[in-house]
Design a protein around this motif. Structure first.
Motif, PDB file in Angstrom:
ATOM      1  N   ARG A  11     -38.072  13.688   1.460  1.00 29.09           N
ATOM      2  CA  ARG A  11     -37.748  13.645   0.176  1.00 29.09           C
ATOM      3  C   ARG A  11     -36.706  12.566   0.053  1.00 29.09           C
ATOM      4  N   LYS A  12     -36.058  12.078   0.829  1.00 27.28           N
ATOM      5  CA  LYS A  12     -35.136  10.963   0.886  1.00 27.28           C
ATOM      6  C   LYS A  12     -35.939   9.611   0.678  1.00 27.28           C
ATOM      7  N   ASP A  17     -42.106  12.991  -5.634  1.00 31.24           N
ATOM      8  CA  ASP A  17     -43.466  12.766  -5.504  1.00 31.24           C
ATOM      9  C   ASP A  17     -44.230  14.048  -4.886  1.00 31.24           C
ATOM     10  N   PRO A  18     -45.409  14.298  -5.016  1.00 34.98           N
ATOM     11  CA  PRO A  18     -46.177  15.399  -4.388  1.00 34.98           C
ATOM     12  C   PRO A  18     -46.266  15.032  -2.791  1.00 34.98           C
ATOM     13  N   THR A  90     -44.577  22.685  -8.801  1.00 28.59           N
ATOM     14  CA  THR A  90     -43.078  22.262  -8.996  1.00 28.59           C
ATOM     15  C   THR A  90     -41.963  23.250  -8.969  1.00 28.59           C
ATOM     16  N   PHE A  91     -41.053  22.706  -8.098  1.00 24.27           N
ATOM     17  CA  PHE A  91     -39.939  23.623  -7.711  1.00 24.27           C
ATOM     18  C   PHE A  91     -38.626  23.231  -8.684  1.00 24.27           C
ATOM     19  N   PRO A  92     -37.945  24.135  -8.987  1.00 23.89           N
ATOM     20  CA  PRO A  92     -37.059  24.121  -9.994  1.00 23.89           C
ATOM     21  C   PRO A  92     -36.068  22.718  -9.568  1.00 23.89           C
ATOM     22  N   CYS A  97     -45.148  19.834  -4.756  1.00 21.75           N
ATOM     23  CA  CYS A  97     -45.867  20.144  -3.177  1.00 21.75           C
ATOM     24  C   CYS A  97     -47.227  20.719  -3.604  1.00 21.75           C
ATOM     25  N   GLU A  98     -48.105  20.712  -2.751  1.00 21.57           N
ATOM     26  CA  GLU A  98     -49.543  21.281  -2.766  1.00 21.57           C
ATOM     27  C   GLU A  98     -49.557  21.853  -1.221  1.00 21.57           C
ATOM     28  N   PHE A  99     -49.840  23.029  -1.068  1.00 21.57           N
ATOM     29  CA  PHE A  99     -50.028  23.665   0.120  1.00 21.57           C
ATOM     30  C   PHE A  99     -51.425  23.912   0.678  1.00 21.57           C
ATOM     31  N   LEU A 100     -51.675  23.679   1.772  1.00 25.14           N
ATOM     32  CA  LEU A 100     -53.031  24.082   2.589  1.00 25.14           C
ATOM     33  C   LEU A 100     -52.520  25.492   3.272  1.00 25.14           C
TER      34      LEU A 100
END
Length: 156
Positions: A11-12, A17-18, A90-92, A97-100
Motif C-alpha cells: 500500500r505504501k 489502488d485495487p 472498498t474498505f473504510p 481489494c478483490e479476493f480469490l
C-alpha cells in the motif's frame, strides 16, 4: 491485527489502488449445527471467519490460523467447498481489494469462542434459523455448506 505487513508495504507503493489477494473463508459448525460468526470492526456487521493468506501460506492451515486468531476456537477442516472471486471491496480507509477465496467447511474441536484480536467486536455461535443479517456472499457460502454434496463450487 489489521492488514498483514506485506499488504502495508504494498500500500505504501500503490496507495488505494485495487489489489488481487488470496483469501480463505470458513463456515465453522459446532456439534449442535450452529455457525461461528464474528462482528467486524470494519463494518459493524456479522460475517463468516475470513482472512488474507500470507505469502506462501497454504489455504487450509491459513484458514485454521485465521479461525483461531479471530475467535480462540480450534477447528479442523472437513471439506474444501470451493473457490470464489469476491469484490471489489472498498474498505473504510479507501483501500480496494478483490479476493480469490478458498472456501472451507470446518468443524469445532475446542476452545471458547471469544474476541481474540482487534478485527472483531464480538464472536458468537448462531443457529441457522437465528442468523443475524449477513452480506449476500456470506449467506450464500453458508447455504453452499449446508447443501454440500462433495462437488466443489466454482463459477463454470
Amino acid at each position: 491485527m489489521g492488514s498483514p505487513e506485506f499488504i502495508v508495504n504494498l500500500r505504501k507503493k500503490i496507495g488505494h489502488d485495487p489489489l488481487w489477494l488470496p483469501g480463505a473463508r470458513g463456515v465453522v459448525f459446532d456439534d449442535a449445527g450452529r455457525v461461528l460468526l464474528a462482528k467486524s470492526t470494519d463494518t459493524g456487521g456479522w460475517a463468516l471467519i475470513t482472512g488474507i493468506l500470507e505469502p506462501g501460506e497454504e489455504p487450509g492451515p491459513g484458514m485454521l490460523r485465521e479461525i483461531f486468531e479471530e475467535t480462540a476456537v480450534v477447528a479442523r477442516i472437513e471439506h474444501l467447498m470451493g473457490v470464489v472471486a469476491v469484490g471489489p471491496v472498498t474498505f473504510p480507509n479507501g483501500d480496494v481489494c478483490e479476493f480469490l477465496n478458498v472456501e472451507f467447511i470446518c468443524r469445532y474441536v475446542s476452545g471458547t469462542a471469544r474476541v481474540n484480536d482487534d478485527e472483531s467486536l464480538d464472536v458468537a455461535w448462531f443457529a441457522i434459523e437465528d442468523l443475524p443479517p449477513l452480506r449476500l456472499g456470506h449467506l450464500a457460502c453458508i447455504e453452499r455448506a449446508l447443501a454440500f454434496d462433495g462437488e466443489p463450487h466454482f463459477q463454470r
